[in-house]
Write an enzyme that holds these catalytic residues in place. Structure first.
Site, PDB file in Angstrom:
ATOM      1  N   GLY A 116       0.841  -1.212   0.000  1.00  0.00           N
ATOM      2  CA  GLY A 116       0.000   0.000   0.000  1.00  0.00           C
ATOM      3  C   GLY A 116       0.867   1.249   0.000  1.00  0.00           C
ATOM      4  CG  ASP A 163       2.622  -7.010   9.803  1.00  0.00           C
ATOM      5  OD1 ASP A 163       1.566  -7.628   9.534  1.00  0.00           O
ATOM      6  OD2 ASP A 163       3.752  -7.469   9.570  1.00  0.00           O
ATOM      7  CE1 TYR A 213      -3.988 -12.478  -2.666  1.00  0.00           C
ATOM      8  CE2 TYR A 213      -4.943 -13.508  -4.602  1.00  0.00           C
ATOM      9  CZ  TYR A 213      -4.947 -12.496  -3.672  1.00  0.00           C
ATOM     10  OH  TYR A 213      -5.900 -11.504  -3.732  1.00  0.00           O
ATOM     11  CE  LYS A 273      -6.772 -12.434  -0.200  1.00  0.00           C
ATOM     12  NZ  LYS A 273      -7.250 -11.357   0.699  1.00  0.00           N
ATOM     13  CB  THR A 314     -10.943  -5.006  -9.411  1.00  0.00           C
ATOM     14  OG1 THR A 314     -11.963  -5.974  -9.127  1.00  0.00           O
ATOM     15  CG2 THR A 314     -11.519  -3.612  -9.223  1.00  0.00           C
TER      16      THR A 314
END
Ligand code: UDP
Length: 327
Positions: A36, A56, A145, A149, A175
């Site tokens: 970010g 974090d 990943y 998830k 997206t």
């Protein structure tokens, strides 16, 4: 509502913060800034209804006072990022989700998990419905990943069933939009960056693999509706949000070259395709339509036009280096 967004300085987290604030809610954005960037929330700093906390979330999360919702969006999310940060990715999906759920339980807050179409892996059914359990290689490069998830979804359902936490799971499909990182390695910033520099677009493999691209405001609309839905067991089951308009990566490259008038053409880079790269991907949004009355409204060229303008302003400086007068 007073809402905590983990990953609040990221691409999606910051757009969600904007939307929640526009609806009159107050937002605490939490981010460790590994992927970010505070540029994404700079315009919110100083507002009384907005707080940024650098933290974090794989470590214990402390937030004072009442919280009405916890939205867990913290995670590296582009293949390049999670290949570079595999352990952080697994930790934020596992430990980060545990901490965020524990906080929601303690505060009696609603919990919304940002899950992903990657839970379907390289899918064997098309389009993907929420009841398809997926085809994921646990030990492949994308497994860090995908499995993070998938674990996060399992833990969310466990908190819902065992602790009666009011939970939501959104499965986000590709997206794009303003605030994506130019260097995040994903196809949208890669192609637009290359096109704006007049370079060939790097199509991995033969470009026959498909994706279905959703503009960020359409995604945020779906997530906001899901967050606001009254609690029920049905509301706690996963919901796909995306735009079912599907195309091959090669067609996508051609559209970008056309929209940017890029004469650089296309370069096929077979070796750069990551093992396990899904061959097809398209959301079945029947459930989102019936549950949320959701439908994407921004068409691809409109959304890409806005995104190209955003990237043009970001790469403008490197595209037009200052001209020094010859002495
Ligand atoms: N891709 C590509 N060229 C690039 C970047 C990505 O052809 O410069 C392809 C990639 O192989 C994949 C698709 O575009 O098939 C979407 O990749 P992305 O990294 O955006 O996200 P994914 O949907 O794979 O998570």
């Amino acid at each position: 509502m007073r809402v905590l967004i983990t990953g609040g300085a990221g691409f999606l987290g910051s757009h969600l913060a904007d939307r929640l604030l526009a609806e009159g809610h107050s937002v605490i954005a939490m981010d460790n800034l590994i992927t970010g960037n505070t540029d994404n929330i700079q315009h919110l700093i100083g507002r009384a209804d907005f707080t940024f906390i650098r933290h974090d979330v794989t470590n214990y999360i402390y937030v004072g006072g009442q919280l009405d919702a916890v939205m867990h969006f913290a995670s590296p999310a582009s293949p390049i990022d999670y290949l570079k940060l595999p352990i952080q990715t697994l930790k934020v999906g596992a430990l980060g989700t545990h901490n965020a759920l524990g906080l929601a339980l303690a505060k009696r807050a609603r919990f919304l998990l940002a899950s992903t179409s990657e839970v379907y892996g390289d899918p064997l059914v098309h389009p993907q419905r929420e009841d398809y359990p997926g085809n994921v290689n646990t030990i492949g490069p994308r497994g860090v990943y995908d499995e993070a998830k998938r674990f996060a979804e399992a833990l969310t359902m466990a908190y819902h069933r065992s602790h009666a936490v009011d939970t939501r799971i959104v499965r986000i499909f590709n997206t794009y939009g303003e605030r994506m990182r130019l260097d995040d390695g994903r196809v949208v910033p890669n192609f637009i960056g290359q096109a704006l520099r007049g370079e060939p677009l790097t199509v991995y493999g033969d470009g026959a693999q498909t994706r279905s691209f959703c503009y960020v405001s359409d995604l945020v609309e779906g997530i906001y509706r899901l967050l606001m839905l009254p609690p029920s067991d049905d509301a706690s089951m996963p919901v796909n949000i995306g735009n079912p308009f599907e195309m091959s990566i090669l067609e996508f490259a051609q559209i970008i070259n056309e929209m940017t008038a890029n004469g650089g053409g296309i370069e096929f880079r077979k070796m750069d395709r990551i093992e396990g790269d899904p061959q097809t991907r398209q959301p079945d949004i029947t459930r989102a339509t019936s549950l949320l009355n959701y439908a994407p409204v921004v068409d691809l060229r409109e959304g890409l036009g806005r995104t190209i303008e955003y990237f043009r302003s970001r790469v403008g400086a490197s595209l037009n280096p200052p001209q020094h007068a010859a002495s």
